[in-house]
Each structure stands twice: as C-alpha cells, then as structure tokens.
Design a protein around this motif. Structure first.
Motif, PDB file in Angstrom:
ATOM      1  N   HIS A  84       0.982   9.311  11.499  1.00  0.00           N
ATOM      2  CA  HIS A  84       1.236   9.013   9.960  1.00  0.00           C
ATOM      3  C   HIS A  84       1.060   7.583   9.555  1.00  0.00           C
ATOM      4  CE1 HIS A  84       3.169  12.883   8.899  1.00  0.00           C
ATOM      5  NE2 HIS A  84       3.763  12.897  10.414  1.00  0.00           N
ATOM      6  N   SER A  85       0.334   7.028  10.515  1.00  0.00           N
ATOM      7  CA  SER A  85      -0.094   5.492  10.412  1.00  0.00           C
ATOM      8  C   SER A  85      -1.434   5.372  10.190  1.00  0.00           C
ATOM      9  CB  SER A  85       0.834   4.464  11.339  1.00  0.00           C
ATOM     10  OG  SER A  85       2.222   4.742  11.090  1.00  0.00           O
ATOM     11  N   ARG A 106       9.006   5.351   3.722  1.00  0.00           N
ATOM     12  CA  ARG A 106       7.862   4.429   2.956  1.00  0.00           C
ATOM     13  C   ARG A 106       8.501   3.569   2.154  1.00  0.00           C
ATOM     14  NH1 ARG A 106       3.326   6.742   4.893  1.00  0.00           N
ATOM     15  NH2 ARG A 106       3.168   8.982   4.890  1.00  0.00           N
ATOM     16  N   PRO A 113       6.587  -1.125   5.797  1.00  0.00           N
ATOM     17  CA  PRO A 113       5.955  -0.430   6.840  1.00  0.00           C
ATOM     18  C   PRO A 113       6.354   0.957   7.234  1.00  0.00           C
ATOM     19  CG  PRO A 113       7.092  -2.577   7.344  1.00  0.00           C
ATOM     20  CD  PRO A 113       7.450  -2.004   5.982  1.00  0.00           C
ATOM     21  N   THR A 114       5.469   1.598   8.120  1.00  0.00           N
ATOM     22  CA  THR A 114       5.925   3.138   8.440  1.00  0.00           C
ATOM     23  C   THR A 114       7.129   3.117   9.388  1.00  0.00           C
ATOM     24  OG1 THR A 114       3.537   3.567   8.091  1.00  0.00           O
ATOM     25  CG2 THR A 114       4.913   5.368   9.380  1.00  0.00           C
ATOM     26  N   TRP A 120       4.335   8.540  14.947  1.00  0.00           N
ATOM     27  CA  TRP A 120       4.135   7.334  14.116  1.00  0.00           C
ATOM     28  C   TRP A 120       2.430   7.261  14.127  1.00  0.00           C
ATOM     29  CZ3 TRP A 120       1.687   2.894  14.178  1.00  0.00           C
ATOM     30  CH2 TRP A 120       2.059   1.779  13.690  1.00  0.00           C
ATOM     31  N   ILE A 146      -3.247   2.967   7.920  1.00  0.00           N
ATOM     32  CA  ILE A 146      -2.949   1.296   7.982  1.00  0.00           C
ATOM     33  C   ILE A 146      -4.188   0.596   8.857  1.00  0.00           C
ATOM     34  CG2 ILE A 146      -1.133  -0.326   9.000  1.00  0.00           C
ATOM     35  CD1 ILE A 146       0.849   1.788   8.447  1.00  0.00           C
TER      36      ILE A 146
END
Length: 196
Positions: A67-68, A4, A7-8, A64, A71
């Motif tokens: 964990h995003s 972090r 962006p991820t 991904w 966003i």
C-alpha cells in the motif's frame, strides 16, 4: 486498515499463536534496552535476533509495502533488515514522550496485553477532558502542522495482537495510565534494502 493522514500508517492483525510466543519469550528477557529508548518505562528489554520473529512480523510489512508503492516508485524494495526489536512492559504512571526512531526507515508497535482496568481509565478520561487524543494508554501519531480541513494526528486505543507499521520519522507518543496491571507491547526498527 490504512490511515491516510500523511505517511502510510497501517493497522494489521497478527496470528494469535505468534503473539503468544512473542509474549512468552518476552517475559523471560533480561537484557535491558532503556539506554537506547526515549520511554520513561522501567521494563524495556531487547529480543535476540531470531528468524521466527521476523517471519511472524513480515506479513504486516508486506502489507505496508503493497500500500506504499506509490511513495517510492520507481524504486523497488529488495528486502528488509530488522535491526532491533524490544518489549515494553509499561506500568501505571509510565509513558513514552513524543519521539521518532533514528537509524531506521520503518518502525512498528504490536500490543500483546492490556491492563483489565485500562478501558475504565479511558472512559473516566473521556468523561472529564476535552482532549480525546491524550487518553490513558493510547498511542498517538503526529504529522505536519494544524490547518483547517486537515488532520495532523491519529490516535489508537490499543487492541491486543494488532500491529501498526509506520515510517520511523513519524512522531508518536504513548500516554500513561492509572490502573493496576501491565500494558505490554513490542516495538522495533527496520531498514529497507533497496534494489540497485
């Protein structure tokens, strides 16, 4: 692992069997892809569109997405369209300048082989240079400006069968190395299909 710094950017270990097959197929590819890429690498070849490749890569992209979600909330993802996948057979002196990937939402790099002498190249560099981010064979990512108490870069000493997934507009480069051998990686671009 999740990085972090903007962006991820996720780091994910893929199955050895899948990576071995990807390498075996990649060594036989003959359709050059250099005209579409920023790299100063002679051996860049495109993979055919085959479902087994997408299936093998998908766990990293699912990770991904998991964990995003913060966003793109409240939007949700319906699917992914893998629109280009290619192999980079990098040799001594070849490199990738700082660039982004266009016409994509996400991109990835997956390391398949490393030259035997690469770690020695890295050690020699670290012993003689201040800029640790520019180590031979490293992949470096850059985001934003340099400020106190912030980190605007992250860099990776490649690990075989490890994939990085990141937003396509994230600036990155690949450093040249001096040792004999081949640093083989697979990269590609993905468009997100959003739910209406």
């Amino acid at each position: 692992m999740i990085h972090r710094f903007g962006p991820t950017l996720i780091e994910y270990k893929l199955k050895d069997e899948f990576c071995k097959k990807l390498l075996k197929v990649g060594k036989k590819l003959s359709t050059k892809y250099n005209a579409y890429l920023a790299g100063r690498i002679e051996g860049e070849f495109v993979y055919p569109e085959e479902q087994w490749i997408v299936d093998g890569l998908k766990p990293a992209f699912d990770y991904w997405i998991t964990h995003s979600k913060h966003i793109f909330h409240p939007k949700t993802i319906q699917g992914l369209n893998f629109n280009s996948i290619w192999i980079n057979r990098q040799k001594a002196g070849e490199y990738n300048p700082i660039h982004i990937h266009t016409n994509a939402d996400l991109s990835f790099v997956l390391w398949l082989t490393l030259p035997k002498g690469l770690q020695k190249d890295v050690e020699n560099w670290k012993n003689s240079h201040y800029a640790k981010a520019q180590c031979p064979g490293y992949t470096n990512f850059y985001y934003g400006e340099e400020y106190d108490l912030t980190q605007n870069y992250v860099y990776f000493n490649p690990v075989v069968n490890t994939i990085l997934v990141f937003p396509a507009i994230l600036r990155h480069d690949v450093q040249a190395f001096r040792c004999k051998g081949e640093r083989t990686s697979v990269a590609g671009n993905v468009k997100i299909i959003w739910n209406p």
